[in-house]
Write a protein that holds these residues in place. Sequence first.
Motif, short mmCIF file in Angstrom:
data_model
loop_
_atom_site.label_atom_id
_atom_site.label_comp_id
_atom_site.label_asym_id
_atom_site.label_seq_id
_atom_site.Cartn_x
_atom_site.Cartn_y
_atom_site.Cartn_z
N GLN A 15 -5.66 51.73 2.87
CA GLN A 15 -6.44 50.62 2.32
C GLN A 15 -5.71 49.31 2.57
N THR A 16 -5.82 48.87 3.80
CA THR A 16 -5.13 47.66 4.24
C THR A 16 -5.50 46.46 3.38
N ASP A 17 -6.71 46.47 2.85
CA ASP A 17 -7.20 45.36 2.04
C ASP A 17 -6.27 45.04 0.87
N LYS A 18 -5.56 46.04 0.37
CA LYS A 18 -4.71 45.85 -0.80
C LYS A 18 -3.49 44.99 -0.51
N ILE A 19 -3.06 44.98 0.76
CA ILE A 19 -1.88 44.16 1.10
C ILE A 19 -2.20 43.10 2.14
N LEU A 20 -3.39 43.13 2.71
CA LEU A 20 -3.73 42.21 3.78
C LEU A 20 -3.72 40.76 3.31
N GLU A 21 -4.49 40.46 2.28
CA GLU A 21 -4.58 39.08 1.81
C GLU A 21 -3.23 38.60 1.28
N LEU A 22 -2.53 39.48 0.60
CA LEU A 22 -1.21 39.15 0.08
C LEU A 22 -0.26 38.76 1.21
N SER A 23 -0.23 39.57 2.26
CA SER A 23 0.68 39.33 3.38
C SER A 23 0.24 38.14 4.22
N LEU A 24 -1.08 37.98 4.38
CA LEU A 24 -1.58 36.86 5.17
C LEU A 24 -1.32 35.55 4.44
N ASP A 25 -1.51 35.54 3.12
CA ASP A 25 -1.21 34.34 2.33
C ASP A 25 0.27 33.99 2.44
N PRO A 48 -6.96 31.95 6.47
CA PRO A 48 -8.23 32.39 7.07
C PRO A 48 -8.52 33.88 6.90
N ILE A 49 -8.56 34.33 5.65
CA ILE A 49 -8.74 35.75 5.37
C ILE A 49 -10.12 36.23 5.83
N ASP A 50 -11.16 35.42 5.66
CA ASP A 50 -12.50 35.83 6.07
C ASP A 50 -12.59 36.02 7.57
N LYS A 51 -11.94 35.13 8.31
CA LYS A 51 -11.93 35.27 9.77
C LYS A 51 -11.22 36.55 10.18
N TYR A 52 -10.14 36.87 9.49
CA TYR A 52 -9.39 38.09 9.80
C TYR A 52 -10.24 39.32 9.51
N ARG A 53 -11.00 39.28 8.43
CA ARG A 53 -11.85 40.42 8.11
C ARG A 53 -12.87 40.67 9.22
N GLU A 54 -13.36 39.59 9.81
CA GLU A 54 -14.36 39.72 10.87
C GLU A 54 -13.80 40.45 12.09
N ILE A 55 -12.54 40.22 12.38
CA ILE A 55 -11.95 40.77 13.61
C ILE A 55 -11.00 41.93 13.32
N MET A 56 -10.99 42.39 12.08
CA MET A 56 -10.11 43.49 11.69
C MET A 56 -10.30 44.68 12.63
N LYS A 62 -4.39 39.58 19.67
CA LYS A 62 -5.72 38.98 19.69
C LYS A 62 -6.07 38.36 18.34
N VAL A 63 -5.49 38.90 17.27
CA VAL A 63 -5.69 38.31 15.95
C VAL A 63 -5.17 36.88 15.92
N TRP A 64 -3.96 36.69 16.43
CA TRP A 64 -3.36 35.36 16.37
C TRP A 64 -4.02 34.39 17.34
N GLU A 65 -4.57 34.90 18.43
CA GLU A 65 -5.34 34.04 19.33
C GLU A 65 -6.55 33.47 18.59
N ALA A 66 -7.14 34.30 17.73
CA ALA A 66 -8.32 33.88 16.97
C ALA A 66 -7.97 32.99 15.78
N LEU A 67 -6.90 33.33 15.08
CA LEU A 67 -6.54 32.58 13.87
C LEU A 67 -5.74 31.32 14.16
N LEU A 68 -5.01 31.32 15.27
CA LEU A 68 -4.18 30.17 15.65
C LEU A 68 -4.52 29.74 17.07
N PRO A 69 -5.76 29.35 17.32
CA PRO A 69 -6.21 29.07 18.69
C PRO A 69 -5.52 27.89 19.37
#
Length: 229
Positions: A15-25, A48-56, A62-69
């Motif tokens: 359940q990545t969701d449990k640590i994803l937002e915490l780690s991304l923040d 940009p947690i919502d953007k990350y959810r879209e491309i999870m 490729k994540v960082w290309e999208a979040l840090l273009p």
Amino acid sequence: MLQSLIFDMDGTLFQTDKILELSLDDTFNHLRTLNHLRTLNQWDASTPIDKYREIMGVPLPKVWEALLPTHSYEIRKYTDDYFLKSLVENIRKGKGALYPNVKEVFSYLKENNCSIYIASNGLKEYLQAIVDHYDLNNWVTETFSIQQIQTLDKGELVKTIIKKYDIKYAAVVGDRLSDINAAKDNGLMAVGCNFDFAQADELAQADVVIDDLMELKRIVSNINNSLSV
């Protein structure tokens, strides 16, 4: 007989969701403290947690290309390293969790001579932290990371598993299109998991969709019974 099941990790077993937002923040808060570096464009927006959810489900580069273009490769690599450390730390602190019934299903599969593999777009250190913390090696034959192949294509990663273990009949279990395509690219059954990060249009392309991992017991039993008749 269904010889093997190849599982995705994020959004399927863990359940990545449990640590994803915490780690991304944590990571983007850290970036905000580095604005004095000339090579870093200022980051003053929200995480940009919502953007990350879209491309999870896509590989982290490729994540960082999208979040840090607009950021440089060096900054993306720095961010990637920091994010990985934060994820691993949160896993080891027990802030994450497996999805319900993972270990029960794994035990059932092993008892029925079905080997278990993990094929993930996650990095080796991250995957190892999860495997170690939850003792998954009690059931899992081997865990494969996208880092092990140059193409960053999950279909190629699954092909690596098939060749190494001479697998003939198997299914890929995952929540995103990359998992479904990896199954189809290798002539395997695609089991879509309707979990946190799943998207309906992607799941529609799977051979079967489950809402709980416990459903795998019935699926495996039905397949094996039909083949034995």
